[in-house]
Structures are given as C-alpha cells and as structure tokens.
Enzyme design. Sequence first.
Site, mmCIF file in Angstrom:
data_model
loop_
_atom_site.group_PDB
_atom_site.id
_atom_site.type_symbol
_atom_site.label_atom_id
_atom_site.label_comp_id
_atom_site.label_asym_id
_atom_site.label_seq_id
_atom_site.Cartn_x
_atom_site.Cartn_y
_atom_site.Cartn_z
ATOM 1 N N GLU A 225 -14.108 42.549 45.044
ATOM 2 C CA GLU A 225 -13.488 43.979 44.540
ATOM 3 C C GLU A 225 -12.132 43.608 44.771
ATOM 4 O O GLU A 225 -11.082 43.448 45.524
ATOM 5 C CB GLU A 225 -13.693 45.004 44.506
ATOM 6 C CG GLU A 225 -12.826 45.638 43.227
ATOM 7 C CD GLU A 225 -11.676 45.725 43.377
ATOM 8 O OE1 GLU A 225 -10.600 44.814 43.699
ATOM 9 O OE2 GLU A 225 -11.294 47.431 43.919
ATOM 10 N N CYS A 260 -5.074 48.208 44.570
ATOM 11 C CA CYS A 260 -5.150 47.323 43.199
ATOM 12 C C CYS A 260 -4.471 47.236 42.358
ATOM 13 O O CYS A 260 -4.964 46.493 40.814
ATOM 14 C CB CYS A 260 -6.571 46.119 43.719
ATOM 15 S SG CYS A 260 -7.522 47.790 43.840
#
Length: 475
Positions: A225, A260
Amino acid sequence: MTGARLVRENPARPTERVGAVPVTAPDQVDAVVRAAQHEFHDRAASTLTERLAELAEAADRLDLRRAELAALLARESGKPVIDCRGEITFAASYLRWVCTNAPRVLAPTLVDDALGKLISTPAPYGVIAAITPWNAPIILAVLKLGPALAAGNTVVLKPSPLAPLAVTEVAALLPGVRVVHGGAELVTALVAHPLVGKVSFTGGGQAGRSIAATAGSALTPVVLELGGNDPAVFLDDFALSPADYERLVLASFATAGQVCMAAKRLYVPNQRLDEFIECYRAAARRILVVGDPAIDEVTMGPVVTRAAAGRMSALLADAGRRGGTVLPLAEIPSGDGYFVTPALALDLPDDADLVCQEQFGPLVPILGYASEQEALARANDSELGLGASVWSADEDRAFTFAARIEAGFTFVNTHNRTGMSLRAPFGGTKRSGFGREYADEGLREYVRTIVAHAPAAFRAGGTGMPARAYPAASA
C-alpha cells in the site's frame, strides 16, 4: 550494534526527547524470525475461537490505554492528540470487526455433489513481515496484525523510526508479535529471510519498489500500500455547505497533509473557481488551528522532520518559479518546531512539482478546468492511483464519473478518513501498490488456499477415468 538505541524527538519541540527503542541489527533478524517460526508451530493447534478471544481482549486493553497512548503518539509524531485518540479507538473497532467477521471469511468451504468432494481451507502463511509507516502507526499496524493473527500466523513488525514508541506498546498487547527497530538494512534482512511467508508493507513508493524486488528474488508474496497523488474532482453541480468545506479542508490538511489518501489536487470548474476558493479559505479560517499537537483544540501540528519541512520549502520555491500564487490559510506558532504554514497554490501548470508529485505535506493546488472530459484526463494523468474523490449534487452522476477514475478507492462527496468503511476494501492501482486492506479482502490477504479434492470418478461407485484423460468441462 548491540545496545544501540533509536531516539525519537518531538517534532513540535525538537530538543525534547520523547523516548527510545532498542535497535535490531540486521544479523539479529535470523534469530527473531526463527523464534517467530517456532511460535507459529506452537500456535498451530490453537483454534480460531481462541485466537479471536485474544484479539477481543487486546481491543479492550487498547481502549483502556487510549489516553496514555494518544498522548505518547502525539508527542512522537506531531499528530494532534484528538486525532490520535480517534486512531486508537478506530484500531480497537477494527480488531472487533475482525472478531465478528473472521469466522465467516476464514471458514473452510465444502462442496460434495455429483462432481466429487472438494474442500478448500484457508491456511496461514507462517511468519508475516509487517512494515509500517509513522503517520498512522497504530491503525496501519493493526490492519496487518489483526487479520494475520486471526488466521494463525505470527508477525515480525518493523515500525517506522519516526513513530516507534506507541505502536510498540500496542504490539505488546497481542500474542504472536515480535517488534524490531531499525532502518533500510534491517528491512532488507527481514524481507529476504527464507522463513518469512509473506510481506505486508505500507509506505512510500521508493521503499516499496525495493521491498518488492527483494521479496521477488525469494518468491515471497507481498502486499504493498504505497503513496498517492489523490485528485478531488468537483463537478459543475457540486453543492457544499460550510460544514462540507470544513470537512474538505481537513481531508487535505489532517496530519499536516502527511496522509497517503489525502485530497492532494483539487479540480474545480473555471466558472465556479472564485466561489470555491472564497468558501474554502473561510472554512480554513474556522477549522485550521496550527500548534502543539498535545492541545485538544489544535487541528494541525508540525510535519514530522526538518527534512519534510525543507521539502515543503522546495515545493513552494518551484511554485513561485512556475508563476503560482500561494494563499496562506493559517498562522503557525513561533519556535523551532517543524511547522509549515498550510497554504493553497493557484495558477500552477500540471507539470509543476506540487501538482505532479505527491507533496505529503500541507500545500494543496487548486486547478481550474473547462470540461468534464478535461477534468477526467487531468485527474488520471499520474502514475499513482491510490484514492480520489468526486463531488456532485447528483450522486448517480458522481458514481458514473468515479467509475472512470483510475484509483483503487474513490470517495463520493467526501474524502480521506470520513469516507472509509470497515466493509470497503482499500488499496491502490498503477504505481500505488497491490493487495487490499479492510473488508473481507483484507482478511484473505493473510491466508493461502489449501485444497483437497476427490473427483467423482474415483469415489466409491465411480466409473474411473483413463490414465491419459483430461477432466471434462463439467468437472
């Protein structure tokens, strides 16, 4: 390296030492992984019910220690303490979600019919190497630890050196977890170890490439990720209340923009650009309070390091060279903390660094567009594809547009953590990684499928099959 300590400073007061953890040398990794493998075999006889009881107990203990751990996390990361408390509550909620859903997701499946008998059993990998970042260290660790432990794995957790303290305390609440601390050489030794069954990494793209290459050389599967340059697209019928604008501001500036999935590029119709900027700035004046993250009223703290602050200065300098206009949104406190003035940037071309790179900080470009097709093309013009959002008064129109965005997770009429759901799988496309967290898919990342099959032809009363035969399509 024996006896070395990793010291963490307070980003709001860099001369303040928050705490320290022991450093694990790369040549110590073998002993740690072998101990985890030994414990994995010891725990092989444990039942799913027993493992979930351990997770439920850990969730209860996490709740009891929320205030203490949140204060520690705020001091080591610079994240506002109110957000730290929310992260810990969310982590406990996720562990309870695992306890509720793992019996369904991780159950063996049995098919016994005219074609034969087929049993598919989810089985653990063994030792999981979990490598986590600093910006949401507790929830991002628990997203790996919960499913991995429920499935019967053991875990070697390697937190970020920038927030190692609170997450180490959390890991101690969970049986089957060993924590190591160190830098890139330690990560390489851990990922390359032959007894590591799977690697799960959340972090930046450069580190992700290195981890994927190391794991690939050992044929070790990975979950990655990685970063995102997440566009937020406002269709021409968007309708935002003052509260919606406040939520949008924090979608970009929570954790000083170091998230993010934060809204990082805002695309607004040209004919509504002035209105949008005025309302956005008004909301920022109401909601953004920059200061010491230990204070409840603060909504944005410092960036995590002096280097991160320097990177923001470089982005601002490039924006100036490219003809951009910078609009500060709040004042920052005096002192030597790593505070950066949150700001919008206007009039930038698409190849400006602040637009085409993930800024990972409190600077956000607003970009006008002339047509919906143009907005889509520019939103998709990135090698990253983690998150995005679409805003419209017509939900069906928003979903139609969202289906054309190249992102793993597209929010509708919200963005960032207010749009998350435990039932919704999260992860990236393109260079933002692969694999999923949350939801059923997040549980399944930590099991491999083991199959036992008895074709009908070879069961009692079966007709058999010639030695050189292939199975029929109906089989």
